[in-house]
Design a protein around this motif. Structure first.
Motif, PDB file in Angstrom:
ATOM      1  N   UNK A  80       0.851  -1.180   0.000  1.00 45.62           N
ATOM      2  CA  UNK A  80       0.000   0.000   0.000  1.00 45.62           C
ATOM      3  C   UNK A  80       0.892   1.236   0.000  1.00 45.62           C
ATOM      4  N   UNK A  81       0.686   2.095  -0.984  1.00 47.62           N
ATOM      5  CA  UNK A  81       1.414   3.360  -1.059  1.00 47.62           C
ATOM      6  C   UNK A  81       0.388   4.479  -1.158  1.00 47.62           C
ATOM      7  N   UNK A  82       0.038   5.041  -0.016  1.00 51.64           N
ATOM      8  CA  UNK A  82      -1.006   6.059   0.016  1.00 51.64           C
ATOM      9  C   UNK A  82      -2.335   5.448  -0.390  1.00 51.64           C
ATOM     10  N   UNK A  83      -2.960   6.019  -1.387  1.00 49.84           N
ATOM     11  CA  UNK A  83      -4.244   5.514  -1.880  1.00 49.84           C
ATOM     12  C   UNK A  83      -4.080   4.347  -2.858  1.00 49.84           C
ATOM     13  N   UNK A  84      -2.861   4.081  -3.293  1.00 52.54           N
ATOM     14  CA  UNK A  84      -2.620   3.045  -4.297  1.00 52.54           C
ATOM     15  C   UNK A  84      -2.252   1.719  -3.644  1.00 52.54           C
ATOM     16  N   UNK A  85      -2.653   0.636  -4.307  1.00 53.91           N
ATOM     17  CA  UNK A  85      -2.292  -0.714  -3.879  1.00 53.91           C
ATOM     18  C   UNK A  85      -1.562  -1.367  -5.044  1.00 53.91           C
ATOM     19  N   UNK A  86      -0.388  -1.918  -4.768  1.00 52.68           N
ATOM     20  CA  UNK A  86       0.392  -2.603  -5.793  1.00 52.68           C
ATOM     21  C   UNK A  86       0.470  -4.083  -5.474  1.00 52.68           C
ATOM     22  N   UNK A 111      11.712 -16.841 -11.229  1.00 52.42           N
ATOM     23  CA  UNK A 111      12.585 -15.688 -11.431  1.00 52.42           C
ATOM     24  C   UNK A 111      11.856 -14.520 -12.108  1.00 52.42           C
ATOM     25  N   UNK A 112      10.681 -14.771 -12.659  1.00 55.96           N
ATOM     26  CA  UNK A 112       9.919 -13.705 -13.321  1.00 55.96           C
ATOM     27  C   UNK A 112       8.950 -13.099 -12.312  1.00 55.96           C
ATOM     28  N   UNK A 113       9.279 -11.881 -11.873  1.00 50.76           N
ATOM     29  CA  UNK A 113       8.466 -11.154 -10.890  1.00 50.76           C
ATOM     30  C   UNK A 113       8.386  -9.695 -11.304  1.00 50.76           C
ATOM     31  N   UNK A 114       7.225  -9.084 -11.097  1.00 45.47           N
ATOM     32  CA  UNK A 114       7.074  -7.659 -11.384  1.00 45.47           C
ATOM     33  C   UNK A 114       5.894  -7.111 -10.586  1.00 45.47           C
ATOM     34  N   UNK A 115       5.865  -5.794 -10.426  1.00 49.78           N
ATOM     35  CA  UNK A 115       4.821  -5.110  -9.672  1.00 49.78           C
ATOM     36  C   UNK A 115       3.862  -4.419 -10.636  1.00 49.78           C
ATOM     37  N   UNK A 116       2.566  -4.476 -10.322  1.00 49.71           N
ATOM     38  CA  UNK A 116       1.544  -3.748 -11.087  1.00 49.71           C
ATOM     39  C   UNK A 116       0.606  -3.054 -10.107  1.00 49.71           C
ATOM     40  N   UNK A 117      -0.022  -2.004 -10.571  1.00 45.78           N
ATOM     41  CA  UNK A 117      -1.074  -1.369  -9.795  1.00 45.78           C
ATOM     42  C   UNK A 117      -2.242  -2.360  -9.742  1.00 45.78           C
ATOM     43  N   UNK A 118      -2.715  -2.685  -8.559  1.00 42.11           N
ATOM     44  CA  UNK A 118      -3.778  -3.686  -8.409  1.00 42.11           C
ATOM     45  C   UNK A 118      -5.036  -3.283  -9.166  1.00 42.11           C
TER      46      UNK A 118
END
Length: 84
Positions: free
Chosen positions: A34-40, A50-57
């Motif tokens: 959780x980053x402020x109002x955003x959830x990733x 080994x394949x990992x990445x972050x997206x906006x939920x």
């Protein structure tokens, strides 16, 4: 009273990308932030740790990009035959 958590069942959920993403289509959410109002959500390829990445939920709700659960190509295209 505690504030209601956005996306409470995010970690552990499974997703299918409409297009290959980093060479894969099936992913599992392994972490959230959780980053402020955003959830990733941190996505990990089901067949390659080994394949990992972050997206906006919020982006996972875009059906043009993602489908919940693991879908076959035929299911994605609506061409599955359910007759016995």
């Amino acid at each position: 009273m505690a504030k209601k958590q956005k996306y409470p069942h995010l970690v552990g959920s499974k997703w299918t990308a409409k297009q290959k993403t980093f060479g894969w289509r099936h992913f599992v959410v392994t972490n959230r932030q959780n980053l402020g109002q955003l959830v990733f959500a941190e996505l990990r390829a089901a067949c390659d740790d080994s394949v990992r990445f972050w997206v906006n939920a919020k982006g996972l709700k875009r059906r043009s990009l993602w489908q919940p659960g693991w879908q076959t190509l035929q299911e994605q295209q609506g061409q599955i035959d359910l007759s016995p």
